[in-house]
Design a protein around this motif. Structure first.
Motif, short mmCIF file in Angstrom:
data_model
loop_
_atom_site.label_atom_id
_atom_site.label_comp_id
_atom_site.label_asym_id
_atom_site.label_seq_id
_atom_site.Cartn_x
_atom_site.Cartn_y
_atom_site.Cartn_z
N THR A 55 27.28 45.00 46.57
CA THR A 55 27.22 45.40 45.17
C THR A 55 27.03 46.91 45.02
O THR A 55 27.68 47.54 44.17
CB THR A 55 26.08 44.66 44.47
N LEU A 56 26.17 47.50 45.84
CA LEU A 56 25.82 48.91 45.67
C LEU A 56 26.83 49.86 46.30
O LEU A 56 27.07 50.95 45.76
CB LEU A 56 24.44 49.17 46.26
N VAL A 112 28.62 48.09 39.68
CA VAL A 112 29.93 47.60 40.09
C VAL A 112 31.02 48.17 39.18
O VAL A 112 32.10 48.55 39.65
CB VAL A 112 29.95 46.06 40.06
N ALA A 113 30.74 48.27 37.88
CA ALA A 113 31.73 48.82 36.96
C ALA A 113 32.03 50.29 37.26
O ALA A 113 33.15 50.76 37.05
CB ALA A 113 31.24 48.67 35.52
N GLY A 114 31.04 51.03 37.78
CA GLY A 114 31.26 52.43 38.10
C GLY A 114 32.05 52.67 39.36
O GLY A 114 32.37 53.81 39.69
N GLN A 115 32.38 51.59 40.11
CA GLN A 115 33.13 51.74 41.36
C GLN A 115 34.59 51.29 41.20
O GLN A 115 35.21 50.90 42.19
CB GLN A 115 32.46 50.90 42.47
N HIS A 116 35.11 51.38 39.99
CA HIS A 116 36.49 50.93 39.77
C HIS A 116 37.50 51.87 40.42
O HIS A 116 38.64 51.48 40.67
CB HIS A 116 36.76 50.80 38.27
N ARG A 120 35.03 43.73 43.47
CA ARG A 120 36.35 44.35 43.35
C ARG A 120 37.12 44.27 44.66
O ARG A 120 36.54 44.38 45.74
CB ARG A 120 36.22 45.80 42.90
N ALA A 121 38.42 44.09 44.54
CA ALA A 121 39.29 43.95 45.71
C ALA A 121 39.44 45.29 46.41
O ALA A 121 39.36 46.35 45.79
CB ALA A 121 40.66 43.43 45.29
#
Length: 446
Positions: free
Chosen positions: A271-272, A197-201, A278-279
């Motif tokens: 999630t993936l 999830v952090a890598g999809q910012h 994240r919005a």
């Protein structure tokens, strides 16, 4: 294309909370799954009712929203019937093996960022591991044991056949689902759910990994035994499938496991591939959209949208044949997945070596297109042409051996009713006139 491994593997905040805070989060996950199950059942019946021009449940509670709660209470207090030939220890154990793994899979699903709860800063996630995604995959796959044991322990033929079907299709589509996750691991450089999830910012994985997303979505429908892949519960063939001999609360546990698995695969897809909590882009422009408790709203909305796709498929597509279903999983999804993994791996290696982005992405895709896709299409067209020729030959054989017995003429005129003829003043034929006179005589005698 990738995120540094040191950033994504940072699992600080997990394992340092007080025990009572972990209990609160466990209770929250449990309540969320139960409420989502009750919501999904009513949501499905309402949506399918609208698609079929029906009203749906509208009696229990306002707008019928408490119908699933009433059904659950009814199942809990119904009389339980146990078959005489059932293996009772396994018969009682099977529903538990189906329901418990469905709850466990949600232990590593992130609901939101780090928030403050009762004076402690903790992530909105029960726990996480460096291989958190594999934990979800492993626990979700344990449910097939409950399905197999329920069909075998019932002591009946149809539940056994349904359990074998379900086991075959779950195992087949688990392979495709697992391979679709490999590209996500390569792209994110981590297997932890919070790291993904952090890598999809900046960019959601569903856009660059669209092939993996589509394959995962198809495999998720087959994994959860949902229409059009609900072949383990084909009423016309197997009555109800593996849970035919179950009633009362045990049947409710199978029902609960199915809908929780739907929520689990939807949350894992969120999630993936869809940015997790994240919005989306318009809302993410607001500075506070991805902080505090607001991300829970975006997470739930994404999960509900994926559940709507499940319901949409059920109300739209017919059930396919079992051989078509298995062939599609083994002969289409898995080969496409393997080729896609090779392409993603090549792109990953080229970018690590400093190649420009357009060269690192374009070269593997061109090679896959020329070496794999074009020959595969040529083979597919040749197979389709051979099949069409075989069908045409079969049609010619049928015409050659056509039946020679006499057939009735197809231009017979059906006489019109006498009252309609009298009302319209139409001229009647002699046979119609005789039929009309006899009818009028019978009416006069009455």
């Amino acid at each position: 294309m990738s995120t540094p491994l040191a950033v994504t593997q940072n699992l600080q905040g997990f394992g340092t909370n007080p025990f009572w805070l972990d209990l609160i989060k466990m209770l929250g996950v449990f309540v969320f799954l139960v409420v989502m199950t009750l919501f999904t059942i009513v949501f499905e019946r309402k949506v399918v009712g609208r698609m079929q021009n029906r009203i749906g449940p509208n009696r229990v509670g306002p707008w019928g929203i408490l119908q699933s709660l009433a059904d659950g209470l009814k199942l809990a207090f119904k009389e339980e019937i146990i078959p005489v030939l059932a293996d009772k220890p396994v018969y009682f154990l099977a529903p538990i093996l189906s329901a418990v793994p469905a709850f466990l899979a949600f232990a590593v699903i992130p609901f939101g960022p780090t928030v403050s709860m009762f004076g402690h800063h903790t992530p909105l996630q029960l726990t996480d591991l460096p291989v958190g995604t594999l934990v979800i995959f492993a626990t979700a796959s344990l449910g097939v044991y409950g399905i197999i044991l329920s069909g075998w322990a019932s002591g009946s033929t149809y539940p056994l056949l349904g359990s074998l079907r379900s086991a075959a299709q779950v195992i087949s589509y688990e392979v495709a689902m697992g391979l679709s996750l490999v590209a996500v691991f390569l792209y994110s450089n981590t297997m932890s759910t919070s790291g993904i999830v952090a890598g999809q910012h900046r960019l959601w994985n569903g856009i660059p990994l669209i092939v993996s997303f589509v394959i995962y979505a198809i495999a998720a429908v087959g994994e959860t035994n949902r229409a059009p892949f609900d072949l383990a519960e084909a009423e016309s063939e197997l009555i109800g499938g593996f849970h035919t001999e179950y009633s009362s609360f045990k049947f409710a546990m199978f029902f609960l496991a199915e809908y929780i698995n739907m929520v689990t695969v939807s949350a894992l897809a969120t999630t993936l591939f869809l940015g997790g909590w994240r919005a989306p882009v318009p809302i993410s422009l607001w500075h506070g959209a991805n902080s505090g408790w607001y991300p829970i709203i975006w997470f739930v909305i994404k999960v509900v949208l994926i559940l709507f796709v499940f319901v949409w498929l059920r109300g739209t597509l017919p059930r396919i044949r079992y051989d078509q279903f298995m062939s599609f999983g083994w002969k289409v999804l898995i080969p496409v997945n393997l080729v896609w993994i090779l392409a993603v791996t090549a792109i990953h290696v080229f970018q690590d070596r400093g190649w420009p982005s357009w060269e690192a992405v374009g070269l593997p895709l061109v090679v896959v297109l020329l070496v794999v896709v074009v020959p595969a299409l040529m083979v597919f067209e040749g197979a389709a042409a051979r099949k069409a020729a075989e069908l045409a030959e079969d049609d010619e054989d049928e015409l050659e051996y056509a039946p020679t017995f006499p057939t009735p003429p197809l231009d017979l005129a059906i006489p019109r009713p006498p009252r309609q003829l009298a009302a319209t003043g139409a001229r009647r034929r002699p046979d119609e006139l005789a039929a009309g006179d006899s009818d009028s005589t019978e009416t006069t005698d009455e």
